[in-house]
Design a protein around this motif. Sequence first.
Motif, PDB file in Angstrom:
ATOM      1  N   ARG A   1      28.887  96.257 -58.784  1.00  0.00           N
ATOM      2  CA  ARG A   1      27.971  97.198 -59.449  1.00  0.00           C
ATOM      3  C   ARG A   1      27.107  96.464 -60.464  1.00  0.00           C
ATOM      4  O   ARG A   1      25.972  96.851 -60.708  1.00  0.00           O
ATOM      5  CB  ARG A   1      28.749  98.307 -60.150  1.00  0.00           C
ATOM      6  CG  ARG A   1      29.345  99.352 -59.230  1.00  0.00           C
ATOM      7  CD  ARG A   1      30.107 100.404 -60.011  1.00  0.00           C
ATOM      8  NE  ARG A   1      29.246 101.084 -60.981  1.00  0.00           N
ATOM      9  CZ  ARG A   1      28.439 102.098 -60.686  1.00  0.00           C
ATOM     10  NH1 ARG A   1      28.387 102.561 -59.456  1.00  0.00           N
ATOM     11  NH2 ARG A   1      27.700 102.667 -61.618  1.00  0.00           N
ATOM     12  N   ARG A   2      27.643  95.429 -61.079  1.00  0.00           N
ATOM     13  CA  ARG A   2      26.926  94.696 -62.114  1.00  0.00           C
ATOM     14  C   ARG A   2      26.096  93.553 -61.536  1.00  0.00           C
ATOM     15  O   ARG A   2      25.059  93.184 -62.099  1.00  0.00           O
ATOM     16  CB  ARG A   2      27.917  94.163 -63.152  1.00  0.00           C
ATOM     17  CG  ARG A   2      28.739  95.279 -63.790  1.00  0.00           C
ATOM     18  CD  ARG A   2      29.743  94.779 -64.785  1.00  0.00           C
ATOM     19  NE  ARG A   2      29.113  94.390 -66.041  1.00  0.00           N
ATOM     20  CZ  ARG A   2      29.800  94.075 -67.137  1.00  0.00           C
ATOM     21  NH1 ARG A   2      31.112  94.084 -67.126  1.00  0.00           N
ATOM     22  NH2 ARG A   2      29.159  93.727 -68.245  1.00  0.00           N
TER      23      ARG A   2
ATOM     24  N   LEU B   1      21.610 107.830 -52.043  1.00  0.00           N
ATOM     25  CA  LEU B   1      21.308 107.416 -53.411  1.00  0.00           C
ATOM     26  C   LEU B   1      22.499 107.621 -54.341  1.00  0.00           C
ATOM     27  O   LEU B   1      22.709 106.842 -55.281  1.00  0.00           O
ATOM     28  CB  LEU B   1      20.095 108.188 -53.939  1.00  0.00           C
ATOM     29  CG  LEU B   1      18.746 107.837 -53.301  1.00  0.00           C
ATOM     30  CD1 LEU B   1      17.667 108.784 -53.806  1.00  0.00           C
ATOM     31  CD2 LEU B   1      18.342 106.395 -53.594  1.00  0.00           C
ATOM     32  N   LEU B   2      23.276 108.648 -54.082  1.00  0.00           N
ATOM     33  CA  LEU B   2      24.405 108.972 -54.963  1.00  0.00           C
ATOM     34  C   LEU B   2      25.707 108.307 -54.543  1.00  0.00           C
ATOM     35  O   LEU B   2      26.725 108.446 -55.228  1.00  0.00           O
ATOM     36  CB  LEU B   2      24.610 110.489 -55.012  1.00  0.00           C
ATOM     37  CG  LEU B   2      23.499 111.290 -55.699  1.00  0.00           C
ATOM     38  CD1 LEU B   2      23.812 112.779 -55.648  1.00  0.00           C
ATOM     39  CD2 LEU B   2      23.305 110.831 -57.145  1.00  0.00           C
ATOM     40  N   LEU B   3      25.679 107.575 -53.422  1.00  0.00           N
ATOM     41  CA  LEU B   3      26.910 106.975 -52.922  1.00  0.00           C
ATOM     42  C   LEU B   3      27.658 106.163 -53.972  1.00  0.00           C
ATOM     43  O   LEU B   3      28.887 106.318 -54.113  1.00  0.00           O
ATOM     44  CB  LEU B   3      26.592 106.101 -51.703  1.00  0.00           C
ATOM     45  CG  LEU B   3      27.760 105.288 -51.142  1.00  0.00           C
ATOM     46  CD1 LEU B   3      28.841 106.220 -50.602  1.00  0.00           C
ATOM     47  CD2 LEU B   3      27.279 104.320 -50.078  1.00  0.00           C
TER      48      LEU B   3
ATOM     49  N   LEU C   1      19.702 102.427 -59.505  1.00  0.00           N
ATOM     50  CA  LEU C   1      20.378 103.571 -60.121  1.00  0.00           C
ATOM     51  C   LEU C   1      21.777 103.209 -60.612  1.00  0.00           C
ATOM     52  O   LEU C   1      22.312 103.863 -61.509  1.00  0.00           O
ATOM     53  CB  LEU C   1      20.462 104.733 -59.126  1.00  0.00           C
ATOM     54  CG  LEU C   1      19.132 105.444 -58.827  1.00  0.00           C
ATOM     55  CD1 LEU C   1      19.279 106.331 -57.600  1.00  0.00           C
ATOM     56  CD2 LEU C   1      18.676 106.262 -60.032  1.00  0.00           C
ATOM     57  N   MET C   2      22.366 102.176 -60.033  1.00  0.00           N
ATOM     58  CA  MET C   2      23.687 101.738 -60.451  1.00  0.00           C
ATOM     59  C   MET C   2      23.668 101.073 -61.832  1.00  0.00           C
ATOM     60  O   MET C   2      24.719 100.883 -62.442  1.00  0.00           O
ATOM     61  CB  MET C   2      24.252 100.746 -59.430  1.00  0.00           C
ATOM     62  CG  MET C   2      24.607 101.364 -58.094  1.00  0.00           C
ATOM     63  SD  MET C   2      24.785 100.124 -56.762  1.00  0.00           S
ATOM     64  CE  MET C   2      25.918  98.947 -57.483  1.00  0.00           C
ATOM     65  N   GLY C   3      22.513 100.694 -62.317  1.00  0.00           N
ATOM     66  CA  GLY C   3      22.420 100.030 -63.612  1.00  0.00           C
ATOM     67  C   GLY C   3      22.976  98.622 -63.620  1.00  0.00           C
ATOM     68  O   GLY C   3      23.746  98.257 -64.513  1.00  0.00           O
ATOM     69  N   PRO C   4      22.600  97.769 -62.646  1.00  0.00           N
ATOM     70  CA  PRO C   4      23.146  96.408 -62.596  1.00  0.00           C
ATOM     71  C   PRO C   4      22.561  95.524 -63.690  1.00  0.00           C
ATOM     72  O   PRO C   4      21.569  95.865 -64.344  1.00  0.00           O
ATOM     73  CB  PRO C   4      22.708  95.916 -61.213  1.00  0.00           C
ATOM     74  CG  PRO C   4      21.419  96.632 -60.975  1.00  0.00           C
ATOM     75  CD  PRO C   4      21.607  98.000 -61.587  1.00  0.00           C
ATOM     76  N   GLU C   5      23.189  94.378 -63.861  1.00  0.00           N
ATOM     77  CA  GLU C   5      22.672  93.348 -64.763  1.00  0.00           C
ATOM     78  C   GLU C   5      22.005  92.217 -63.993  1.00  0.00           C
ATOM     79  O   GLU C   5      21.158  91.506 -64.540  1.00  0.00           O
ATOM     80  CB  GLU C   5      23.804  92.795 -65.629  1.00  0.00           C
ATOM     81  CG  GLU C   5      24.437  93.833 -66.534  1.00  0.00           C
ATOM     82  CD  GLU C   5      25.595  93.266 -67.333  1.00  0.00           C
ATOM     83  OE1 GLU C   5      25.363  92.343 -68.139  1.00  0.00           O
ATOM     84  OE2 GLU C   5      26.727  93.739 -67.146  1.00  0.00           O
ATOM     85  N   VAL C   6      22.414  92.042 -62.737  1.00  0.00           N
ATOM     86  CA  VAL C   6      21.853  91.001 -61.874  1.00  0.00           C
ATOM     87  C   VAL C   6      21.497  91.637 -60.541  1.00  0.00           C
ATOM     88  O   VAL C   6      22.290  92.392 -59.974  1.00  0.00           O
ATOM     89  CB  VAL C   6      22.852  89.843 -61.645  1.00  0.00           C
ATOM     90  CG1 VAL C   6      22.216  88.769 -60.766  1.00  0.00           C
ATOM     91  CG2 VAL C   6      23.320  89.250 -62.964  1.00  0.00           C
ATOM     92  N   LEU C   7      20.296  91.331 -60.037  1.00  0.00           N
ATOM     93  CA  LEU C   7      19.865  91.762 -58.711  1.00  0.00           C
ATOM     94  C   LEU C   7      19.796  90.557 -57.792  1.00  0.00           C
ATOM     95  O   LEU C   7      19.133  89.569 -58.103  1.00  0.00           O
ATOM     96  CB  LEU C   7      18.479  92.420 -58.782  1.00  0.00           C
ATOM     97  CG  LEU C   7      18.365  93.779 -59.453  1.00  0.00           C
ATOM     98  CD1 LEU C   7      16.889  94.169 -59.586  1.00  0.00           C
ATOM     99  CD2 LEU C   7      19.121  94.840 -58.665  1.00  0.00           C
ATOM    100  N   LEU C   8      20.477  90.648 -56.664  1.00  0.00           N
ATOM    101  CA  LEU C   8      20.429  89.620 -55.624  1.00  0.00           C
ATOM    102  C   LEU C   8      19.702  90.225 -54.434  1.00  0.00           C
ATOM    103  O   LEU C   8      20.196  91.164 -53.805  1.00  0.00           O
ATOM    104  CB  LEU C   8      21.846  89.204 -55.214  1.00  0.00           C
ATOM    105  CG  LEU C   8      22.787  88.794 -56.358  1.00  0.00           C
ATOM    106  CD1 LEU C   8      24.183  88.522 -55.821  1.00  0.00           C
ATOM    107  CD2 LEU C   8      22.253  87.573 -57.105  1.00  0.00           C
TER     108      LEU C   8
END
Length: 221
Positions: A79-80, A99-101, A155-162
């Motif tokens: 998630r992060r 989207l809500l999964l 929407l998950m509010g991550p800190e890192v996007l891969l």
Amino acid sequence: MEPLLSLQEVAWRTPGGVEVFSGVSLEVRPGQVVWLSGPSGGGKSTLLRLMNRLLDPAAGEILFRGRPLSEWPPTGLRRRVALLSQVPVMLAGTVRDNLLLPFRLRAARGAQPPGDPRLRAALAELGLEGVGLEDRAAALSVGQQQRVAFARLLLMGPEVLLLDEPVAALDPHSGRRLEERVARAAAQGLAVVMVSHQPPRGLEAPPRHLVLEGGRLEEQP
């Protein structure tokens, strides 16, 4: 500023023992966009999967916020440190369901799921104003599915996007919209690692460019 992700002398070998890359070291800091390129088959997608522990390295260590990935619960880590694959994963059901999964998984227990206005805004940010929350996700085009999957990550509010070839299935206009959203995410402090054969076009500043080739990761001037 301390790095969010730190790779230290990381190596990967195929199940047959063939070394794909080794000695990969990299630090990714908040607000930074890293563009990762290189020839097909060189291990770029594998490197992304190592960064959120979908795979474990053959050697070396990867840290998130200074802690080895093995010390993080896998679902919480992902998630992060969120990965967008080349092929979007859409489950049976509506766009809203997809989207809500993440909010229905155990790792998100206690998190407040966003309401429909926020979901619609997330779609509109990626040029999906014409996609309804009640539309069947399986009926969307591949490019639309890719953008829905990206909206879900945000929407998950991550800190890192891969991001693994995030615009490959998109037309130029839609691809630019997605890259502009990436730029806004970085401006808000997210770290981004993007695999792409072409330089990202929608960023305000040039990204940090790394090339994975011949088993080595090299930074470009």
